[in-house]
Motif scaffolding. Sequence first.
Motif, PDB file in Angstrom:
ATOM      1  N   ILE A 235      27.938  14.099  -8.938  1.00 28.63           N
ATOM      2  CA  ILE A 235      28.778  15.137  -9.550  1.00 28.63           C
ATOM      3  C   ILE A 235      27.925  16.269 -10.112  1.00 28.63           C
ATOM      4  CG2 ILE A 235      30.410  15.582 -11.442  1.00 28.63           C
ATOM      5  CD1 ILE A 235      31.474  12.758 -11.065  1.00 28.63           C
ATOM      6  N   MET A 236      26.731  15.928 -10.673  1.00 29.93           N
ATOM      7  CA  MET A 236      25.895  16.936 -11.334  1.00 29.93           C
ATOM      8  C   MET A 236      24.981  17.684 -10.360  1.00 29.93           C
ATOM      9  SD  MET A 236      26.693  16.702 -14.573  1.00 29.93           S
ATOM     10  CE  MET A 236      25.338  17.506 -15.409  1.00 29.93           C
ATOM     11  N   THR A 237      24.972  17.283  -9.091  1.00 31.50           N
ATOM     12  CA  THR A 237      24.110  17.936  -8.103  1.00 31.50           C
ATOM     13  C   THR A 237      24.887  19.013  -7.354  1.00 31.50           C
ATOM     14  OG1 THR A 237      22.842  15.897  -7.834  1.00 31.50           O
ATOM     15  CG2 THR A 237      22.630  17.538  -6.098  1.00 31.50           C
ATOM     16  N   HIS A 238      24.219  20.107  -7.058  1.00 30.05           N
ATOM     17  CA  HIS A 238      24.846  21.188  -6.290  1.00 30.05           C
ATOM     18  C   HIS A 238      25.285  20.635  -4.933  1.00 30.05           C
ATOM     19  CE1 HIS A 238      25.387  24.960  -4.143  1.00 30.05           C
ATOM     20  NE2 HIS A 238      25.339  25.593  -5.322  1.00 30.05           N
ATOM     21  N   PRO A 239      26.502  20.953  -4.476  1.00 27.89           N
ATOM     22  CA  PRO A 239      27.001  20.396  -3.198  1.00 27.89           C
ATOM     23  C   PRO A 239      26.064  20.633  -2.023  1.00 27.89           C
ATOM     24  CG  PRO A 239      28.767  21.520  -4.372  1.00 27.89           C
ATOM     25  CD  PRO A 239      27.510  21.800  -5.136  1.00 27.89           C
ATOM     26  N   GLU A 240      25.372  21.779  -2.011  1.00 31.24           N
ATOM     27  CA  GLU A 240      24.477  22.073  -0.893  1.00 31.24           C
ATOM     28  C   GLU A 240      23.215  21.214  -0.916  1.00 31.24           C
ATOM     29  OE1 GLU A 240      23.626  26.190  -0.901  1.00 31.24           O
ATOM     30  OE2 GLU A 240      25.701  26.825  -0.519  1.00 31.24           O
ATOM     31  N   HIS A 241      22.928  20.609  -2.063  1.00 31.22           N
ATOM     32  CA  HIS A 241      21.716  19.804  -2.186  1.00 31.22           C
ATOM     33  C   HIS A 241      21.992  18.316  -2.043  1.00 31.22           C
ATOM     34  CE1 HIS A 241      20.058  23.329  -4.801  1.00 31.22           C
ATOM     35  NE2 HIS A 241      20.060  23.609  -3.505  1.00 31.22           N
ATOM     36  N   LEU A 242      23.241  17.936  -1.853  1.00 29.46           N
ATOM     37  CA  LEU A 242      23.596  16.530  -1.675  1.00 29.46           C
ATOM     38  C   LEU A 242      23.319  16.091  -0.239  1.00 29.46           C
ATOM     39  CD1 LEU A 242      26.995  15.986  -3.558  1.00 29.46           C
ATOM     40  CD2 LEU A 242      24.860  14.775  -3.983  1.00 29.46           C
ATOM     41  N   ARG A 243      22.864  14.871  -0.089  1.00 24.54           N
ATOM     42  CA  ARG A 243      22.747  14.316   1.253  1.00 24.54           C
ATOM     43  C   ARG A 243      24.140  14.135   1.845  1.00 24.54           C
ATOM     44  NH1 ARG A 243      19.501   8.899   0.976  1.00 24.54           N
ATOM     45  NH2 ARG A 243      21.179   8.505  -0.525  1.00 24.54           N
ATOM     46  N   ASP A 244      24.243  14.212   3.156  1.00 15.73           N
ATOM     47  CA  ASP A 244      25.548  14.098   3.811  1.00 15.73           C
ATOM     48  C   ASP A 244      26.232  12.785   3.452  1.00 15.73           C
ATOM     49  OD1 ASP A 244      25.086  16.528   4.961  1.00 15.73           O
ATOM     50  OD2 ASP A 244      24.373  15.713   6.874  1.00 15.73           O
ATOM     51  N   GLU A 245      25.462  11.706   3.383  1.00 16.37           N
ATOM     52  CA  GLU A 245      26.043  10.401   3.062  1.00 16.37           C
ATOM     53  C   GLU A 245      26.619  10.392   1.647  1.00 16.37           C
ATOM     54  OE1 GLU A 245      24.599   5.722   2.626  1.00 16.37           O
ATOM     55  OE2 GLU A 245      23.181   7.300   3.219  1.00 16.37           O
ATOM     56  N   ASP A 246      25.858  10.946   0.685  1.00 16.81           N
ATOM     57  CA  ASP A 246      26.341  10.976  -0.703  1.00 16.81           C
ATOM     58  C   ASP A 246      27.525  11.913  -0.849  1.00 16.81           C
ATOM     59  OD1 ASP A 246      24.341   9.226  -1.326  1.00 16.81           O
ATOM     60  OD2 ASP A 246      22.943  10.771  -2.034  1.00 16.81           O
ATOM     61  N   ALA A 247      27.496  13.054  -0.149  1.00 20.43           N
ATOM     62  CA  ALA A 247      28.616  13.996  -0.224  1.00 20.43           C
ATOM     63  C   ALA A 247      29.894  13.349   0.323  1.00 20.43           C
ATOM     64  CB  ALA A 247      28.284  15.264   0.562  1.00 20.43           C
ATOM     65  N   ASP A 248      29.766  12.552   1.385  1.00 20.04           N
ATOM     66  CA  ASP A 248      30.930  11.872   1.952  1.00 20.04           C
ATOM     67  C   ASP A 248      31.478  10.827   0.975  1.00 20.04           C
ATOM     68  OD1 ASP A 248      32.725  11.303   4.200  1.00 20.04           O
ATOM     69  OD2 ASP A 248      31.671   9.379   4.261  1.00 20.04           O
ATOM     70  N   LYS A 249      30.586  10.089   0.310  1.00 19.38           N
ATOM     71  CA  LYS A 249      31.033   9.104  -0.672  1.00 19.38           C
ATOM     72  C   LYS A 249      31.747   9.776  -1.837  1.00 19.38           C
ATOM     73  CE  LYS A 249      27.404   5.686   0.288  1.00 19.38           C
ATOM     74  NZ  LYS A 249      26.207   4.992  -0.255  1.00 19.38           N
ATOM     75  N   LEU A 250      31.200  10.879  -2.308  1.00 21.56           N
ATOM     76  CA  LEU A 250      31.835  11.592  -3.417  1.00 21.56           C
ATOM     77  C   LEU A 250      33.190  12.138  -2.996  1.00 21.56           C
ATOM     78  CD1 LEU A 250      31.758  12.764  -6.273  1.00 21.56           C
ATOM     79  CD2 LEU A 250      30.505  14.738  -5.360  1.00 21.56           C
ATOM     80  N   HIS A 251      33.295  12.634  -1.761  1.00 20.45           N
ATOM     81  CA  HIS A 251      34.570  13.165  -1.265  1.00 20.45           C
ATOM     82  C   HIS A 251      35.639  12.070  -1.236  1.00 20.45           C
ATOM     83  CE1 HIS A 251      37.381  15.562   1.052  1.00 20.45           C
ATOM     84  NE2 HIS A 251      37.443  14.590   1.952  1.00 20.45           N
ATOM     85  N   ARG A 252      35.279  10.877  -0.754  1.00 15.79           N
ATOM     86  CA  ARG A 252      36.254   9.774  -0.723  1.00 15.79           C
ATOM     87  C   ARG A 252      36.639   9.330  -2.127  1.00 15.79           C
ATOM     88  NH1 ARG A 252      32.667   7.762   3.282  1.00 15.79           N
ATOM     89  NH2 ARG A 252      32.030   6.070   1.882  1.00 15.79           N
ATOM     90  N   LEU A 253      35.659   9.335  -3.013  1.00 14.81           N
ATOM     91  CA  LEU A 253      35.927   8.933  -4.392  1.00 14.81           C
ATOM     92  C   LEU A 253      36.882   9.918  -5.062  1.00 14.81           C
ATOM     93  CD1 LEU A 253      35.252   6.969  -6.691  1.00 14.81           C
ATOM     94  CD2 LEU A 253      33.287   8.401  -7.251  1.00 14.81           C
TER      95      LEU A 253
END
Length: 525
Positions: free
Chosen positions: A405-423
């Motif tokens: 949540i505290m990381t800029h979306p462009e700096h998130l790994r694709d895997e973590d961004a996908d997990k956050l999106h589902r959450l």
Amino acid sequence: MLLELFPYLSPLLIEEVERRPENVVLRTRVRATTGACRCGQRSARVHGRYVRRLRDVAVGGLGVVIELCVRRFRCENPDCTAVTFAEQIAGLTTPHSRYSPLLRGVLTRVGLALAGRAGVRLAAAAGITVGKDTLLRLVRALPDPEIGEVEVLGVDDFAFRKGRHYGTVLIDMATHRPLHLYDGREGEDLAAWLRGHPEVKVICRDRSGGYAEGARVGAPQAEQVADRYHLWANLGQAVEKSVNAHRSRLTEPLPGKDGNSNALEAEPEEVQPTTELKIVTRLREQHAAAHELWEKGMSKAAIGRKLGLHQATVRKLVNARSADDVVAKSLQRAHVVDPYVGHLHRRWNEGVRNAAQLYREIQQLGYPGGELAVQRHLRRYRTGRGHAPVPGPKPPSVREVTSWIMTHPEHLRDEDADKLHRLRKRDPELDRLTLHVRKFAAMLTGRHGDRLEDWITNAERDTLTPLAGFARNLRRDFDAVRNGLSLPHSSGAVEGNINRLKMLKRQMFGRASLDLLRKRVLLAR
């Protein structure tokens, strides 16, 4: 040759040079026939002589000792209070000193850079023998530097002993140079220093109430700027508390539970459900008992006394909306067997029930633990069950979700961004929390302090209690926070000096008293 290397020896006549195992000895005397008294009168009347031993900088790894034959003259000025005086050599001798000015300067710089023990080791490697206390005395004898005029001031505290004893350091933000170091972190001390420096226009600080009051009283003309690093760190703490309150919702649903997969249809029926862990049962009972007493109007302190629980535990139980929020931490606790659960369950369902054999198999896969942990994990499936259930995906930890949540979306790994999106799709409150954080980040990085009022209002209206508390605290220090989000000033230089100060303090092995620490912080650059 020696006179070319050491021009301050030119007034001397070198009579003999003796080389010893550890040093070189120069036996010398002064060439001049007269000496000058401190009153300015020169005299040729010699009263007596004595030998003075001076140590100089090392040459070729050997120490240099100058044995100087010093004459004591009678002063012929009747108005002078000195009857006799000893001759001094400019650039070589000073009264009562056993070091030449050049060596004294070298040792002083070594003491500033490395303090006592480490300085002694470096000096010995260069052929200079000196004691650690001597190095510290040389450092203490240095005068404090001039402060001058300061327009932008940084202030922060540091720990002599964490939780018990603190001090304060003041930084010139234009030059990043430490200006002052004093004991304590009270606002009155800061106000007293600021009264002597009315030229201060901006004060960069953390969100400490004591420094805020001291700055207001001592420099009412100055603008106070709350540090953006501390603002972001405080927001991160509120986000972590909010995620922790939703810990039970971090687990993704098992495949097949929603009708989209038939992965579980081939599994045999369970004869008996898994026995609940004792700690989970105890937490559920405590949660029910605490809520029952809370609904009856009892205070948290009274509930703690009745149930025999600490007040912090009672607060956690009462604030939890359901028992699942309390037990989630215990259920999701990381274990050394976790990465190998899939292999263990697959082999168990294939009919392999020997824990020792399974232990050897996962050991070849890199398992670092012992066999007992494997036995404990499999023990729950030995009674009344036909198979071990297919393990679901391990839920992310609270800190992992907080970092997403505290990381800029462009700096998130694709895997973590996908997990956050589902959450975020599963939990609307965490979705709103992410939006609040990203709006604050845009306000902080873009210097949009004019948006602060609207952000605080929206956060206070939300049901996310930790975030609302953070927003209310911002309102208490509104002007400084708005300046921190609008002005270019930052406390980065202050934090860097605090890190340097900690290094110097630890380097002195418990010898970091305030006077010595101040000298090294202010003078060692």
